[in-house]
Design a protein around this motif. Structure first.
Motif, mmCIF file in Angstrom:
data_model
loop_
_atom_site.group_PDB
_atom_site.id
_atom_site.type_symbol
_atom_site.label_atom_id
_atom_site.label_comp_id
_atom_site.label_asym_id
_atom_site.label_seq_id
_atom_site.Cartn_x
_atom_site.Cartn_y
_atom_site.Cartn_z
ATOM 1 N N ALA A 128 0.808 -1.134 0.024
ATOM 2 C CA ALA A 128 -0.100 0.007 -0.165
ATOM 3 C C ALA A 128 0.859 1.256 0.068
ATOM 4 C CB ALA A 128 -0.969 0.083 1.310
ATOM 5 N N LEU A 129 2.118 1.313 0.762
ATOM 6 C CA LEU A 129 2.783 2.486 0.817
ATOM 7 C C LEU A 129 3.485 2.664 -0.498
ATOM 8 C CD1 LEU A 129 4.574 1.873 4.302
ATOM 9 C CD2 LEU A 129 3.057 3.635 3.710
ATOM 10 N N LEU A 130 3.766 1.686 -1.351
ATOM 11 C CA LEU A 130 4.307 1.709 -2.863
ATOM 12 C C LEU A 130 3.481 2.451 -3.656
ATOM 13 C CD1 LEU A 130 6.419 -1.603 -3.263
ATOM 14 C CD2 LEU A 130 7.491 0.489 -2.959
ATOM 15 N N ASN A 131 2.223 2.087 -3.336
ATOM 16 C CA ASN A 131 1.175 2.686 -4.460
ATOM 17 C C ASN A 131 1.010 4.045 -4.017
ATOM 18 O OD1 ASN A 131 0.703 0.181 -5.595
ATOM 19 N ND2 ASN A 131 -1.105 -0.309 -3.932
ATOM 20 N N GLU A 134 3.846 6.159 -5.683
ATOM 21 C CA GLU A 134 3.657 6.686 -6.810
ATOM 22 C C GLU A 134 3.132 7.912 -7.219
ATOM 23 O OE1 GLU A 134 1.975 3.274 -8.899
ATOM 24 O OE2 GLU A 134 3.729 2.065 -8.795
ATOM 25 N N ASN A 135 2.127 8.163 -6.213
ATOM 26 C CA ASN A 135 1.245 9.321 -6.219
ATOM 27 C C ASN A 135 1.500 10.605 -5.526
ATOM 28 O OD1 ASN A 135 -0.606 7.937 -8.284
ATOM 29 N ND2 ASN A 135 -1.275 6.824 -6.847
ATOM 30 N N ALA A 136 2.433 10.528 -4.707
ATOM 31 C CA ALA A 136 2.660 11.395 -3.729
ATOM 32 C C ALA A 136 3.714 12.583 -4.243
ATOM 33 C CB ALA A 136 3.575 10.663 -2.411
ATOM 34 N N ASP A 137 3.501 13.859 -4.042
ATOM 35 C CA ASP A 137 4.254 14.826 -4.465
ATOM 36 C C ASP A 137 5.474 14.882 -4.028
ATOM 37 O OD1 ASP A 137 2.141 15.829 -6.119
ATOM 38 O OD2 ASP A 137 1.210 17.000 -4.588
ATOM 39 N N PRO A 138 6.795 15.355 -4.193
ATOM 40 C CA PRO A 138 7.967 15.382 -3.695
ATOM 41 C C PRO A 138 7.953 16.167 -2.395
ATOM 42 C CG PRO A 138 8.227 15.494 -6.078
ATOM 43 C CD PRO A 138 6.768 15.646 -5.785
ATOM 44 N N ARG A 187 8.556 4.785 6.295
ATOM 45 C CA ARG A 187 7.653 3.831 6.824
ATOM 46 C C ARG A 187 8.073 2.344 5.949
ATOM 47 N NH1 ARG A 187 1.923 5.921 6.324
ATOM 48 N NH2 ARG A 187 2.707 7.638 5.090
ATOM 49 N N LEU A 188 8.322 2.830 4.658
ATOM 50 C CA LEU A 188 8.793 1.723 3.606
ATOM 51 C C LEU A 188 9.788 1.016 4.271
ATOM 52 C CD1 LEU A 188 8.204 2.592 0.002
ATOM 53 C CD2 LEU A 188 7.471 0.510 1.397
ATOM 54 N N LYS A 189 11.356 1.681 4.585
ATOM 55 C CA LYS A 189 12.388 1.399 5.500
ATOM 56 C C LYS A 189 12.097 0.465 6.509
ATOM 57 C CE LYS A 189 17.129 2.636 6.249
ATOM 58 N NZ LYS A 189 17.871 4.262 6.318
ATOM 59 N N MET A 190 11.120 1.181 7.289
ATOM 60 C CA MET A 190 10.730 0.576 8.548
ATOM 61 C C MET A 190 10.162 -0.856 8.504
ATOM 62 S SD MET A 190 8.599 1.954 12.021
ATOM 63 C CE MET A 190 7.134 2.087 11.005
#
Length: 355
Positions: free
Chosen positions: A172-175, A178-182, A192-195
Motif C-alpha cells: 500500500a505504501l508503494l502505491n 507513486e502518487n505522492a508529491d515530492p 515507513r517503507l524502510k521500517m
C-alpha cells in the motif's frame, strides 16, 4: 466461572459452585447415558454452551476457572463431540483445556457453520443460537475431531500472519509513493517503507528460529525446502496452514488447497470443470512456488511446456503446476524423505525377501 444460560452477563456466579447449583439438579441416569453434542459459541470473555439433544444451556467465562467448571459439567454426560468455531486466539484456550480433559473437540471454519445455519433457515444470530446451531452441526455432520496445535505451531502461524500484514502495508505504501508529491510526504512514506522492510527481516528471522527450535517442524521444513521452488516462507506456510500434509491422499490434499477440478454437471449437460474453495493463503503461496518451479525444476518446466503446447491457458497450466507441487509435498512428507532429481527405485518386496 459459570453462569445460567438465561441470566445476564453481569450476574456471574463467583467461586467454585457445586454441580447441583450449576444445573439445578443432577441429570438422570438415562440422560447421562445419552449421546450429547456440545456447541460452544466463543467470544473474548464468554462461552455460550448448548447440549443437544437434551437442550441444556449454560454459559461460562472464557478463562481457566470457567473452563474447569464446564469440564466438570460435561463429565456428567456422554459427550460425543464438542464443536466450536475457530475464532483466532479466543478459542484456543477452550480447545486446549477441553482436549486435555479428554473430550473430542472440533474447531470448525466459521464459513462452514454459517452455511449450515443458512441451510437450516436460521437467519438470526445470537450467541445462544450460535451454540445451538453448532451442536446440531455436530450431530448431523459428525466432523472429525483434532488435537489443538502445539505452542510452536501457534507461534509460527501468528508470525506468518504478521508478516503478511506487513507485506500488505508495504504494498500500500508503494502505491501511495507513486502518487505522492515530492517533499515531506514522500520522505515519510519512504521512512515507513524502510521500517517495514526491517520488520519483515526480523519476522523472517523469528520464523526460521521458531522452526529450528522444534524438531518436528524442522524435519518437515527440511523436506519441503528440498523441493525446487520452495523456500523459507512457502515451507513455513505449508507447515502452519496445511498441517494435513502427509496424512491425506493426493485428491484430498489438492481439494484442501483448492486446486482440484470439480465437476459441474447436471443431467446430460457436462460443464467445464473448475477449482472451488480451498485455502486461499496456501494456494497463493504455492502460486509463487509454481512460478519459480517452472524456471528451476526441469520436470515441472517440461510439464508446463507440454500443457502450453496443447493450448492450455496460463491459468490452467499454472494451476496444474500448483497441484503437482501440493501432491509432491504431500507424498514426500508421508514418505519422510527429501526431494531427489531422480525418483527412488521401486522395490519389489517379494523379490527382496526371496533374495
Amino acid at each position: 466461572m459459570i453462569r445460567p444460560g438465561n441470566g445476564s452477563r453481569s450476574e456471574q456466579m463467583k467461586g467454585d459452585l457445586q454441580m447441583s447449583r450449576i444445573q439445578g439438579k443432577t441429570p438422570s441416569r438415562q440422560l447421562a447415558k445419552e449421546q450429547v453434542f456440545v456447541g460452544i459459541d466463543v467470544s473474548k470473555l464468554h462461552l455460550d454452551i448448548h447440549l443437544h439433544p437434551i437442550g441444556l444451556k449454560q454459559g461460562v467465562t472464557n478463562d481457566r476457572i470457567g473452563l474447569k467448571a464446564l469440564a466438570r459439567l460435561l463429565k456428567l454426560y456422554s459427550v460425543s463431540s464438542i464443536i466450536m468455531e475457530a475464532t483466532g486466539r479466543y478459542h484456543r484456550l477452550a480447545h486446549r483445556h477441553l482436549f486435555d480433559a479428554g473430550f473430542p473437540v472440533a474447531a470448525m471454519n466459521p464459513y462452514q457453520t454459517r452455511r449450515f445455519a443458512d441451510m437450516l433457515g436460521q437467519l438470526a444470530k445470537t450467541d445462544a443460537i450460535g451454540a445451538q446451531t453448532l451442536a446440531l452441526f455436530g450431530e448431523m455432520v459428525r466432523p472429525a475431531t483434532k488435537e489443538p496445535p502445539s505452542p510452536s505451531m501457534t507461534k509460527l502461524t501468528a508470525l506468518l500472519v504478521a508478516r503478511r500484514q506487513v507485506k500488505d502495508q508495504c504494498k500500500a505504501l508503494l502505491n501511495q509513493l507513486e502518487n505522492a508529491d515530492p517533499g515531506i510526504v514522500t520522505r515519510q512514506i519512504r521512512a515507513r517503507l524502510k521500517m517495514g522492510h526491517r520488520h519483515l527481516g526480523a519476522l523472517e528471522t523469528e520464523i526460521e528460529a521458531t522452526i529450528d527450535a522444534d524438531p518436528c517442524l524442522k524435519d518437515r521444513y527440511s523436506i519441503l525446502v528440498s523441493i525446487p521452488g520452495i523456500g523459507l516462507i512457502i515451507a513455513a506456510t505449508l507447515i502452519a496452514e496445511l498441517s494435513e500434509l502427509g496424512t491425506l491422499n493426493a485428491q484430498k490434499i489438492a481439494a484442501l488447497v483448492g486446486v482440484a477440478p470439480m465437476n459441474v454437471d447436471s443431467g446430460t449437460m457436462r460443464g467445464q470443470r473448475k477449482i472451488l474453495a480451498g485455502r486461499k493463503t496456501v494456494r497463493n503461496t504455492l502460486y509463487m512456488a509454481a512460478v519459480s518451479a517452472i524456471r528451476c525444476n526441469p520436470d515441472m518446466a517440461r510439464f508446463y511446456q507440454r500443457l502450453k503446447e496443447t493450448g492450455k491457458p496460463y491459468k490452467v497450466a499454472i494451476t496444474a503446476i500448483i497441484r503437482k507441487l501440493a501432491i509432491l509435498a504431500n507424498s514426500l512428507i508421508a514418505q519422510n524423505r527429501t526431494w531427489q532429481s531422480t525418483p527412488p527405485r521401486r522395490v519389489n518386496h517379494l523379490q527382496e525377501h526371496l533374495s
